[in-house]
Design an enzyme around this catalytic site. Structure first.
Site, PDB file in Angstrom:
ATOM      1  N   HIS A 313       0.951  -1.204  -0.187  1.00  0.00           N
ATOM      2  CA  HIS A 313       0.122   0.242   0.058  1.00  0.00           C
ATOM      3  C   HIS A 313       0.837   1.287   0.059  1.00  0.00           C
ATOM      4  O   HIS A 313       1.951   1.376   0.623  1.00  0.00           O
ATOM      5  CB  HIS A 313      -1.054   0.106   1.334  1.00  0.00           C
ATOM      6  CG  HIS A 313      -2.277   1.008   1.046  1.00  0.00           C
ATOM      7  ND1 HIS A 313      -2.079   2.391   1.428  1.00  0.00           N
ATOM      8  CD2 HIS A 313      -3.298   0.619   0.601  1.00  0.00           C
ATOM      9  CE1 HIS A 313      -3.180   2.849   1.087  1.00  0.00           C
ATOM     10  NE2 HIS A 313      -4.049   1.982   0.697  1.00  0.00           N
ATOM     11  N   ASP A 371      -7.873  -5.826   0.392  1.00  0.00           N
ATOM     12  CA  ASP A 371      -8.267  -6.746  -0.795  1.00  0.00           C
ATOM     13  C   ASP A 371      -7.853  -7.973  -0.744  1.00  0.00           C
ATOM     14  O   ASP A 371      -8.237  -8.888  -1.660  1.00  0.00           O
ATOM     15  CB  ASP A 371      -7.782  -6.051  -2.209  1.00  0.00           C
ATOM     16  CG  ASP A 371      -8.437  -4.600  -2.381  1.00  0.00           C
ATOM     17  OD1 ASP A 371      -9.882  -4.667  -2.232  1.00  0.00           O
ATOM     18  OD2 ASP A 371      -7.958  -3.796  -3.020  1.00  0.00           O
TER      19      ASP A 371
END
Ligand code: CMC
Length: 436
Positions: A313, A371
């Site tokens: 991320h 996710d």
């Protein structure tokens, strides 16, 4: 913005005059250096592709501490919101800044519920798509098309228009996603049923048929609601910045949100949930847990182009707090459905364990993001893989709207217009075609 006592001084090695730059303090997080007068005073731009060091706005909505793995909506930790509040309470919080009282919640829920149907004409518009179109292609079109149906809420500078557009978008997104799904499988659309919860209604529109009553399962409805809450906002990510930039031209809210949907589609952003599940299915097909080592080797080989989807991320350099909550939900859903031995979940947990111990991932601080597990939960609920990102878009709509409205209400807001470092040809003369 609170001015800081500290000032930054920019000096140049060529003897050009130095410049003092003001600093501002947020309530938490890094201070910012105000460079707005930089070009006027020095004739120079800053250079920051991908916005690695640039705050594009000031905001009061969402705060992320990437090192700690902390996510706050209006100051409230996501872990507390996920357990104590439902999605519509979270929407209220994001839009209006405070959690609703019971009567405010009831009034807000009623308003949203009253707008769940879409103009009947929308289904004819939908019919223009191929049945095998990707749901995100369909959603980009449908959300943009809302501006052609709701003319009384398209003036972004009118607070009443913005308010009604917000309620309409939140209310209609589940209906549109479910319609997009029913269209691809050739089943009749199911109209919303307003005595159900927001998530329960969505699941009924997805899974009911006119010939059979559908009773939403409480555990699965709660899981769906949690997926919505965890995806509701995430400060200035790519799609939110797209919505802000798009809205900064004064376009209508539906068009700005459609731009967000288009941006979210990409596999580096919202499309990662679909990509993560496809990746797990591939590993499973090619030998499952036994093949994890081989797969990780490929991921580490820069020439392979393979990434561990659902990992890494831009902001989190620690475990994404949403991933932890999603893993918990995964357990709940699989237990409820009697799938506690689900091979895909086992594979995901083993993959996570191996990656978290591997030097490549440790050195780069790559952890599972939201996710990684959300696809397994959605698949268990019965959501087809290509629809995952559309559900992300449904949930993120409130965040996009809250951010858009915040921008419009900010007296410092201007049309977004980045500059560039030009490295192309300098001025030259056009030769007639015969001489080229
Ligand atoms: N698998 C393998 N290597 C990775 C991964 C990954 N998933 N993510 C980052 N890296 C490596 C990257 O190659 C780079 O290595 P090096 O320094 O040797 O060149 C290093 O880690 C830093 O990565 P980056 O690409 O500079 O980081 P970024 O901030 O530009 O990208 C990201 C962030 C999310 C796009 C990236 O981590 C990624 O592509 N992850 C997979 C896709 C994904 O799961 N996206 C969902 C994000 S969360 C939900 C959302 O916001 O939509």
């Amino acid at each position: 913005m609170t001015p800081s006592d500290v000032k930054a001084t920019l000096s140049f090695s060529d003897g050009s005059p130095q410049m003092e730059l003001p600093l501002y303090k947020g309530t938490i997080g890094p201070d910012v250096i105000d460079i707005r007068k930089l070009y006027a005073q020095t004739g120079k731009f800053t250079y920051d592709p991908g916005f690695l060091s640039t705050a594009s706005c000031n905001s009061t909505i969402t705060y992320i501490d990437g090192d700690k793995g902390e996510l706050l909506y209006r100051g409230y930790p996501i872990e507390q919101l996920a357990v104590n509040c439902d999605y519509l309470e979270t929407c209220y919080l994001l839009l209006y800044g405070e959690l609703p009282t019971p009567s405010q919640k009831e009034e807000f829920t009623n308003r949203v519920t009253n707008h769940t149907m879409v103009n009947e004409q929308m289904q004819f518009f939908l019919r223009g798509f191929r049945r095998d179109a990707h749901p995100m292609a369909v959603m980009t079109g449908l959300v943009g098309a809302l501006s052609a149906f709701y003319h009384d809420s398209t003036d972004i500078n009118n607070p009443e228009h913005r308010e009604i557009a917000a309620i309409r978008l939140i209310a209609k997104m589940p209906t549109l996603v479910a319609m997009a799904y029913k269209y691809t499988i050739g089943q009749p659309y199911i109209y919303p049923k307003n005595d159900l919860s927001y998530a329960g209604n969505f699941m009924r529109m997805m899974f009911a048929t006119p010939c059979e009553e559908y009773k939403p399962n409480d555990v699965l409805v709660r899981a769906m609601d949690r997926i919505f809450t965890l995806h509701a906002d995430h400060e200035q990510n790519a799609s939110t910045s797209t919505v802000r930039l798009c809205g900064s031209s004064g376009t209508n809210p539906f068009a700005a949100i459609a731009a967000g949907v288009a941006c979210l589609w990409g596999p580096a952003h919202g499309g990662a949930n679909e990509a993560a599940l496809n990746m797990l299915e591939d590993i499973q097909r090619n030998g499952g847990v036994a093949k994890i080592g081989e797969f990780i080797k490929q991921v580490k080989d820069k020439n392979s182009g393979v990434k561990l989807m659902g990992f890494g991320h831009r902001v989190y350099k620690n475990y994404d707090p949403r991933a932890k909550l999603m893993r918990e939900t995964c357990h709940e859903v699989l237990n409820e459905l009697g799938l506690h031995n689900d091979p895909m979940f086992k594979l995901a947990m083993e993959l996570e364990k191996i990656a978290l111990e591997d030097e490549y991932f440790v050195a780069r601080k790559l952890y599972p993001n939201v996710d990684f597990y959300s696809g397994i939960v959605q698949r268990a609920i019965g959501i087809p893989v290509p629809l995952f990102t559309a559900i992300f878009a449904l949930a993120r709509t409130v965040g996009w709207i809250a951010q858009l409205n915040e921008m419009i209400g900010d007296p410092e807001y201007k049309i977004g217009r980045p500059r560039q470092l030009f490295v192309g040809a300098t001025k030259r003369d056009v030769k007639p075609i015969a001489q080229r």
